[in-house]
Design a protein around this motif. Structure first.
Motif, short mmCIF file in Angstrom:
data_model
loop_
_atom_site.label_atom_id
_atom_site.label_comp_id
_atom_site.label_asym_id
_atom_site.label_seq_id
_atom_site.Cartn_x
_atom_site.Cartn_y
_atom_site.Cartn_z
N LEU A 1 59.14 -36.39 11.84
CA LEU A 1 60.50 -35.77 11.17
C LEU A 1 61.34 -36.73 10.94
O LEU A 1 61.92 -37.25 11.88
CB LEU A 1 60.91 -34.57 12.12
CG LEU A 1 59.67 -33.78 12.48
CD1 LEU A 1 60.31 -32.60 13.53
CD2 LEU A 1 59.03 -32.94 11.48
N VAL A 2 61.65 -37.06 9.73
CA VAL A 2 62.33 -38.19 9.32
C VAL A 2 63.67 -37.86 8.57
O VAL A 2 63.84 -36.78 8.21
CB VAL A 2 61.57 -39.38 8.63
CG1 VAL A 2 60.25 -39.63 9.42
CG2 VAL A 2 61.26 -38.73 7.25
N GLN A 3 64.46 -39.11 8.53
CA GLN A 3 65.85 -38.84 7.86
C GLN A 3 65.74 -38.79 6.27
O GLN A 3 66.74 -38.02 5.76
CB GLN A 3 66.92 -40.00 8.06
CG GLN A 3 67.24 -39.89 9.81
CD GLN A 3 67.91 -41.02 10.16
OE1 GLN A 3 68.69 -41.51 9.25
NE2 GLN A 3 68.01 -41.41 11.54
N SER A 4 64.85 -39.72 5.63
CA SER A 4 65.24 -39.61 4.09
C SER A 4 63.71 -39.97 3.55
O SER A 4 62.70 -40.20 4.35
CB SER A 4 65.95 -41.00 3.79
OG SER A 4 65.22 -42.11 4.13
N GLN A 5 63.59 -39.65 2.43
CA GLN A 5 62.24 -40.00 1.39
C GLN A 5 62.16 -41.12 1.47
O GLN A 5 60.83 -41.50 1.52
CB GLN A 5 62.66 -39.45 -0.07
CG GLN A 5 61.44 -39.31 -0.67
CD GLN A 5 60.58 -38.25 -0.09
OE1 GLN A 5 61.31 -36.98 0.39
NE2 GLN A 5 59.39 -38.28 0.30
N GLY A 6 63.14 -42.30 1.67
CA GLY A 6 62.51 -43.83 1.80
C GLY A 6 62.01 -43.93 2.94
O GLY A 6 60.72 -44.60 3.27
N ASP A 7 62.20 -43.25 4.18
CA ASP A 7 61.54 -43.35 5.39
C ASP A 7 60.13 -42.85 5.40
O ASP A 7 59.02 -43.35 5.87
CB ASP A 7 62.27 -42.75 6.61
CG ASP A 7 63.76 -43.29 7.09
OD1 ASP A 7 63.66 -44.56 7.08
OD2 ASP A 7 64.57 -42.72 6.90
N VAL A 8 60.00 -41.76 4.70
CA VAL A 8 58.42 -41.42 4.13
C VAL A 8 57.75 -42.31 3.68
O VAL A 8 56.37 -42.61 4.05
CB VAL A 8 58.70 -39.97 3.43
CG1 VAL A 8 57.40 -39.58 2.74
CG2 VAL A 8 59.19 -38.68 4.07
N GLY A 9 58.17 -43.04 2.68
CA GLY A 9 57.36 -44.16 1.91
C GLY A 9 57.00 -45.19 2.76
O GLY A 9 55.89 -45.74 2.87
N ARG A 10 57.92 -45.47 3.59
CA ARG A 10 57.65 -46.66 4.46
C ARG A 10 56.54 -46.31 5.52
O ARG A 10 55.42 -47.07 6.06
CB ARG A 10 58.98 -47.16 5.20
CG ARG A 10 59.61 -47.99 4.37
CD ARG A 10 60.92 -48.57 4.99
NE ARG A 10 61.96 -47.46 4.84
CZ ARG A 10 62.83 -47.58 4.13
NH1 ARG A 10 62.75 -48.18 2.82
NH2 ARG A 10 63.86 -46.40 4.00
#
Length: 437
Positions: free
Chosen positions: A187-196
């Protein structure tokens, strides 16, 4: 299992260097607090016994992560009232912050174990957790592997992977793919974290239902806005002039950064001679070093812990206490948040939300990788401003001091932004509680 054996073979090959490193940390005092706990020897009271309630283990690194964890902990405890909670940290600053903020919600606080299999097993056998919750980018390979093999549910919350960590992790992608596979939910903060995370973990965002964006729990931190009367009382306690403008520079991390702040402050004082400065070094043991720096440019600082014996008012205050900065931002006309001018630690950046919670404009430097989502949000809302040099800092600060109406407008927008983002912690707690309910 190949990654498990490869990782532990690497630890074995590097063991002489690791031993020297740990010895140096112990001798220097940096890892001495909780030394036995770091090797897996938890207090006897932590030992799980038959008939004990199910346990939740929450792990954070240092003070900033503890601040982010506590709202989630509070919400999770409300959803799992029949569970006991244990909280681990890595740094002494984290331990002190956990004692201040997490203690009412947990049965125990301890230092996290070194990531050796025999140490991790000792801790897991002692605690016997049902659920493990890791904050932000805390990934310990052996710990996650052993928890997963023992059937413990695992969750990453408030997750983030900085660009710097991402580039470094790509070199050992197979290890991170293994580690990420051991989480039941991410469970992450941002869409950028999802990509990484997808790239590191070999996941596809469209099909990875256990990977979700929920936002930043730091917006739910318990920073209560002070009333006007409380602000006046706090100024009196800090022996600051009641009507003078005040600049609070919080969480400064290096002499180089503090020299920038002091250079700008002394220039501002030429146009605003009554301007006060409150400076709070990130590591309070540096307080005397900061005082020396202020003396070197002709200022007369007073340490917070020495105020009681100080007569009169002070215009330069060095905050050398833990846990006060969040409220001290309330006395500011504007704030600067440090660890954002080089050299920085962990990519740069500290808590921008504490001054915003009091409706204060906030400045920060160009290096802020660890708070990139918050930085982007406050920039877009025009309540926080990235300044890339001392000259830019001076110009922005001068503009704020010359325009009280602008400061009030920014303050109102900051409060609206904080209010609009609240509730993230409840969403994290709801998703995590589903693992064991």
């Amino acid at each position: 299992m190949i990654a498990f054996w490869g990782y532990n073979l690497l630890l074995f090959l590097l063991s002489p260097f690791i031993a020297l490193y740990l010895a140096q940390r112990y001798v220097s005092g940096k890892s001495r607090p909780g030394w036995r706990e770091r090797w897996g020897h938890l207090p006897p009271a932590f030992q799980w016994k038959n008939g004990d309630r199910p346990r939740v283990w929450i792990h954070a690194v240092s003070a900033g992560e503890v601040v982010a964890a506590v709202p989630i902990l509070r919400e999770l405890k409300a959803r799992l009232p029949n569970h006991d909670f244990y909280f681990s940290v890595i740094t002494p600053a984290g331990y002190e912050m956990a004692e201040q903020q997490a203690k009412p919600y947990v049965q125990g606080i301890f230092y996290s174990p070194f990531d050796f299999t025999f140490v991790v097993r000792r801790v897991v056998r002692t605690l016997r957790p049902t659920l493990f919750v890791s904050l932000e980018s805390e990934i310990w390979f052996n710990l996650l592997h052993i928890l997963k093999r023992l059937g413990v549910k695992t969750a990453m919350v408030n997750g983030r992977i900085s660009e710097k960590s991402f580039q470094r992790s790509k070199r050992v992608r197979f290890l991170f793919r293994w580690a990420i596979s051991n989480f039941d939910v991410l469970l992450v903060q941002s869409q950028g974290d999802v990509g990484r995370i997808c790239e590191l973990g070999g996941l596809h965002a469209e099909t990875a239902s256990h990977l979700r964006v929920l936002g930043n729990s730091k917006f739910d931190q318990a920073v209560n806005r002070l009333t006007d009367a409380e602000v006046i009382a706090l100024k009196t306690t800090l022996k600051l002039p009641p009507t003078a403008p005040i600049w609070v520079a919080g969480s400064t991390r290096s002499p180089e950064e503090e020299q920038i702040v002091l250079g700008v402050y002394t220039e501002l004082c030429k146009a605003f001679p009554d301007l006060c400065l409150v400076i709070a070094p990130r590591q309070i043991e540096r307080a005397e070093e900061v005082c020396t720096a202020l003396h070197s440019v002709g200022l007369k600082p007073v340490r917070r812990t020495q105020l009681e014996a100080f007569e009169g008012t002070t215009r330069q205050l060095v905050l050398d206490t833990m846990g006060e900065l969040a409220n001290v931002y309330a006395v500011a006309t504007f704030a600067f948040v440090g660890n954002s001018f080089p050299p920085v630690v962990k990519g740069g950046g500290q808590n921008l939300l504490q001054p915003l919670a009091h409706g204060k404009p906030v400045l920060f430097g160009p290096q802020h990788a660890t708070i990139r989502s918050e930085a982007q949000m406050v920039n877009e809302a025009e309540v926080g401003f990235c300044v890339k040099s001392g000259e830019e800092m001076f110009q922005r600060a001068e503009g704020l001091l010359n325009n009280p109406v602008l400061c009030r407008d920014i303050g109102q927008r900051a409060l609206e932004l904080m209010e609009a983002q609240r509730g993230v912690s409840a969403r994290y707690a709801e998703a995590v509680a589903e693992l064991v309910s």
